[in-house]
Write a protein that holds these residues in place. Structure first.
Motif, mmCIF file in Angstrom:
data_model
loop_
_atom_site.group_PDB
_atom_site.id
_atom_site.type_symbol
_atom_site.label_atom_id
_atom_site.label_comp_id
_atom_site.label_asym_id
_atom_site.label_seq_id
_atom_site.Cartn_x
_atom_site.Cartn_y
_atom_site.Cartn_z
ATOM 1 N N VAL A 114 62.937 19.734 14.044
ATOM 2 C CA VAL A 114 63.173 21.290 14.916
ATOM 3 C C VAL A 114 64.560 21.747 14.505
ATOM 4 O O VAL A 114 65.150 21.096 14.589
ATOM 5 N N THR A 115 64.496 23.036 13.914
ATOM 6 C CA THR A 115 65.825 23.586 13.459
ATOM 7 C C THR A 115 66.360 24.258 14.323
ATOM 8 O O THR A 115 67.897 24.730 14.127
ATOM 9 N N SER A 116 65.666 24.953 15.119
ATOM 10 C CA SER A 116 66.046 25.882 16.126
ATOM 11 C C SER A 116 65.338 26.007 17.186
ATOM 12 O O SER A 116 64.274 26.115 17.285
ATOM 13 N N VAL A 117 66.130 26.560 18.547
ATOM 14 C CA VAL A 117 65.414 26.617 19.736
ATOM 15 C C VAL A 117 65.980 27.951 20.478
ATOM 16 O O VAL A 117 67.428 28.051 20.154
ATOM 17 N N CYS A 118 65.546 28.554 21.158
ATOM 18 C CA CYS A 118 65.934 29.775 21.874
ATOM 19 C C CYS A 118 65.260 30.034 23.037
ATOM 20 O O CYS A 118 63.920 30.246 23.071
ATOM 21 N N TRP A 119 66.030 30.575 24.049
ATOM 22 C CA TRP A 119 65.245 30.837 25.485
ATOM 23 C C TRP A 119 64.838 32.249 25.622
ATOM 24 O O TRP A 119 65.884 32.915 24.866
ATOM 25 N N SER A 120 64.012 32.802 26.231
ATOM 26 C CA SER A 120 63.607 34.133 26.528
ATOM 27 C C SER A 120 65.006 34.418 27.534
ATOM 28 O O SER A 120 65.408 33.725 28.210
ATOM 29 N N SER A 128 60.772 27.448 19.474
ATOM 30 C CA SER A 128 61.425 26.381 18.494
ATOM 31 C C SER A 128 60.824 27.059 17.203
ATOM 32 O O SER A 128 59.553 27.443 16.940
ATOM 33 N N GLY A 129 61.574 26.783 16.304
ATOM 34 C CA GLY A 129 61.244 26.631 14.970
ATOM 35 C C GLY A 129 61.461 25.260 14.194
ATOM 36 O O GLY A 129 62.151 24.737 14.349
ATOM 37 N N SER A 130 60.596 25.152 13.096
ATOM 38 C CA SER A 130 60.450 23.950 12.429
ATOM 39 C C SER A 130 60.451 24.037 10.999
ATOM 40 O O SER A 130 59.827 25.116 10.417
ATOM 41 N N TYR A 131 60.858 22.975 10.578
ATOM 42 C CA TYR A 131 60.520 22.723 9.000
ATOM 43 C C TYR A 131 59.270 22.674 8.563
ATOM 44 O O TYR A 131 58.785 22.535 7.209
ATOM 45 N N ASP A 132 58.172 22.406 9.728
ATOM 46 C CA ASP A 132 56.795 22.466 9.447
ATOM 47 C C ASP A 132 56.466 23.832 9.003
ATOM 48 O O ASP A 132 55.159 24.256 8.757
ATOM 49 N N GLY A 133 57.086 25.022 9.040
ATOM 50 C CA GLY A 133 56.928 26.240 8.707
ATOM 51 C C GLY A 133 56.421 27.229 9.912
ATOM 52 O O GLY A 133 55.664 28.212 9.855
ATOM 53 N N THR A 134 56.323 26.633 11.101
ATOM 54 C CA THR A 134 55.746 27.175 12.477
ATOM 55 C C THR A 134 56.721 27.530 13.381
ATOM 56 O O THR A 134 57.720 27.016 13.569
ATOM 57 N N ALA A 135 56.527 28.435 14.350
ATOM 58 C CA ALA A 135 57.300 28.671 15.501
ATOM 59 C C ALA A 135 56.436 28.503 16.751
ATOM 60 O O ALA A 135 54.963 28.544 16.635
ATOM 61 N N ARG A 136 56.861 27.685 17.817
ATOM 62 C CA ARG A 136 56.068 27.451 19.016
ATOM 63 C C ARG A 136 56.590 27.973 20.198
ATOM 64 O O ARG A 136 57.906 27.924 20.349
ATOM 65 N N ASN A 158 59.805 26.921 5.437
ATOM 66 C CA ASN A 158 60.752 26.260 6.418
ATOM 67 C C ASN A 158 61.270 27.362 7.270
ATOM 68 O O ASN A 158 61.678 28.342 6.820
ATOM 69 N N VAL A 159 61.208 27.301 8.594
ATOM 70 C CA VAL A 159 61.587 28.089 9.685
ATOM 71 C C VAL A 159 63.185 27.554 9.783
ATOM 72 O O VAL A 159 63.295 26.331 10.197
ATOM 73 N N HIS A 160 64.119 28.064 9.722
ATOM 74 C CA HIS A 160 65.763 27.897 9.876
ATOM 75 C C HIS A 160 66.052 28.306 11.160
ATOM 76 O O HIS A 160 66.731 27.732 11.625
ATOM 77 N N ALA A 161 65.570 29.574 11.540
ATOM 78 C CA ALA A 161 66.162 30.242 12.641
ATOM 79 C C ALA A 161 65.147 31.043 13.526
ATOM 80 O O ALA A 161 64.117 31.533 12.991
ATOM 81 N N TRP A 202 69.401 31.638 7.532
ATOM 82 C CA TRP A 202 69.636 30.357 8.125
ATOM 83 C C TRP A 202 70.103 30.650 9.550
ATOM 84 O O TRP A 202 69.887 29.545 10.381
ATOM 85 N N SER A 203 70.391 31.682 9.840
ATOM 86 C CA SER A 203 70.678 32.106 11.493
ATOM 87 C C SER A 203 70.585 33.443 11.636
ATOM 88 O O SER A 203 70.620 34.546 11.006
ATOM 89 N N LEU A 204 70.233 33.889 13.004
ATOM 90 C CA LEU A 204 69.907 35.217 13.485
ATOM 91 C C LEU A 204 70.514 35.407 14.760
ATOM 92 O O LEU A 204 70.877 34.486 15.786
ATOM 93 N N ALA A 205 70.883 36.665 14.861
ATOM 94 C CA ALA A 205 71.396 37.015 16.322
ATOM 95 C C ALA A 205 71.092 38.619 16.665
ATOM 96 O O ALA A 205 71.198 39.544 15.575
ATOM 97 N N TRP A 206 70.542 39.161 17.789
ATOM 98 C CA TRP A 206 70.328 40.312 18.006
ATOM 99 C C TRP A 206 71.546 40.980 18.751
ATOM 100 O O TRP A 206 72.278 40.206 19.556
#
Length: 489
Positions: A114-120, A128-136, A158-161, A202-206
């Motif tokens: 798991v490369t990234s996690v973010c709260w609503s 969450s985002g993963s090197y498996d190419g998915t977000a959950r 791969n999902v990085h962010a 590799w990284s994101l922000a709104w």
């Protein structure tokens, strides 16, 4: 001093004000706890740790999930600061109680790290985002995966962010393929848009107003996109390797970035220029996070975490205002409504007193000089006209002066008569101390409402004029004031 540390000192005029040592592998994440002098770090050594910023000392034991030694690759603090989400090398997502340092929820589903996690924004979900190419997407209250959003097959190799939009209507994912950024409906998981990028993201922000999306890219540039058109509108250049982490201060004006070029940098988003010198590290910088007030920045590299004095850097650059946060709840006082009030009725006007020319009423018998002006005709426009003419009259004969007060006394009401449309203040101790009050007639559709005139008194021996107007009295007065031919000599 090691050669790496000496090199760090030479390259940067700024050094960290605090250093936290204790981890035995790379520090992958850092977070400031709200309203406290504490930070939390996560590491590839499989632990999370709590630190005191004043002493730079670790607080209590390291946090570990029993029987788990997997590297903790990412983490994010909940909006209320009470729960921490983490993602591990084995694909597990965990929730930790900040006060106890214990795991309260554990989610499995990803098949790679798991490369990234973010709260609503409301703290009810975690993506969450993963090197498996998915977000959950995971529901915090039910502790279950959200149907329809687990998984979101992003198409990234791969999902990085991953990042929730401020209104929680969209989820942005960044990764490795032609379209480095994709936008998803946060409720349905449907793809809404895609942004072509020439390199991995590799990284994101709104920004808090959801009008801009900021992305850290593989070769160093930080790109800013307009969310109305999804077109690039700015390019922040300086880093030379992947920008692994970006963090935005809540006022949307100050950005911090962490890169594998061994630097962290501050950016002024008013000008899209770097602020101050870069913050040099010994190894690749994996993470960065502002303190709640923005005056400190924490970063992680190798086995250490560092704290930098952002306020001092901005002060040196003359940019302290980049930390200002407008009060969103402050508003201008509301104007009082005129509804329910008679807007056509005007209050009394208190003009600056104007004196009668000296000697104007000389030799007038049985008159009180202090009350002369108050005994004039109540029509204020007439009084102004008389005052305008007064300087050119010179010194009239006594007979004329004697007639002048009598002329205007006719319109004065009898003592017992009621007076309409007048709002005089209470009696004053001296008529000389307070200016006269001028009553302005009420207006109805721009027409004056006048009170009835009083009948002429029997003692008046002048020519009788029925209901004379103010202008008639002026004409009469001017005729009387004109010297006759016989008296001219």
């Amino acid at each position: 001093m090691s050669s790496a540390a000496a090199n760090m000192k030479r390259k940067s005029a700024v050094t960290p004000c605090k250093t936290m040592r204790g981890h035995t592998d790379d520090v992958q994440g850092v977070a400031h706890l709200p309203e406290t002098q504490r930070i939390i770090t996560c590491s590839d050594d499989g632990s999370l740790r709590l630190w005191d910023l004043k002493s730079s000392a670790q607080i209590g034991d390291e946090w570990r999930d029993e029987g788990d030694e997997e590297a903790v690759r990412t983490m994010a603090l909940s909006p209320n600061g009470k729960t921490l989400a983490s993602g591990s090398q084995d694909g597990t997502v965990r929730l930790w109680d900040v006060e106890t340092g214990k795991v309260v929820v554990k989610w499995k589903g990803h098949t790679d790290l798991v490369t990234s996690v973010c709260w609503s924004p409301n703290g009810e979900r975690v993506v969450s985002g993963s090197y498996d190419g998915t977000a959950r997407v995971w529901d915090v209250k039910s502790e279950e995966p959200v149907k329809g959003l687990n998984p979101i097959k992003t198409g990234h190799q791969n999902v990085h962010a991953v990042s929730y939009s401020p209104e929680a209507t969209m989820i942005a994912t960044g990764g490795y393929n032609e379209h480095g950024i994709k936008i998803w409906d946060a409720k349905t998981g449907k793809r809404l848009n895609k942004i072509k990028n020439n390199e991995p993201v590799w990284s994101l922000a709104w920004t808090s107003d959801e009008k801009k999306l900021i992305a850290g890219s593989n070769n160093g540039p930080i790109r800013i996109f307009d969310t109305a058109t999804w077109q690039q509108i700015a390019d922040l250049k300086g880093h030379t390797n992947p920008v692994y982490s970006i963090t935005l201060f809540p006022n949307d004006r100050l950005l911090a970035s962490a890169s594998w070029d061994k630097t962290a940098r501050l950016w002024n988003l008013d000008t899209n220029l770097q602020v101050g010198p870069h913050l040099q590290h010994e190894k690749d910088v994996e993470s960065a996070a502002f303190s709640p007030d923005g005056k400190l920045l924490s970063t992680g590299d190798d086995e250490n975490a560092y704290v930098w004095d952002v306020h001092a850097i901005l002060k040196t650059a003359g940019l302290e205002d980049l930390l200002s946060i407008p009060d969103a709840h402050k508003s201008e006082p509301k104007k009082k409504s005129l509804s329910g009030a008679n807007a056509t009725r005007r209050p009394p006007i208190r003009p600056t007193p104007r004196g009668v020319p000296q000697g104007f009423f000389d030799n007038v018998q049985d008159r009180d000089p202090s009350s002369t002006t108050s005994r004039l005709h109540p029509d204020s426009s007439l009084r102004r006209r008389l005052r305008a003419f007064a300087p050119s009259w010179g010194s009239p004969p006594r007979a004329l002066l004697a007639r002048l007060p009598q002329l205007f006394r006719r319109s004065q009401p009898n003592t017992g008569d009621p007076v309409e449309l007048q709002q005089r203040p209470g009696p004053s101790a001296s008529s000389r101390r307070s200016p006269p009050v001028v009553e302005v007639p009420a207006l109805d559709d721009k027409k004056a409402l006048y009170t009835a005139r009083r009948p002429e008194r029997a003692s008046d021996k002048a020519k009788r004029i029925k209901n004379p107007k103010w202008w008639a009295r002026v004409v009469l007065f001017l005729c009387c004031a004109s010297p006759s031919t016989g008296d001219s000599h």
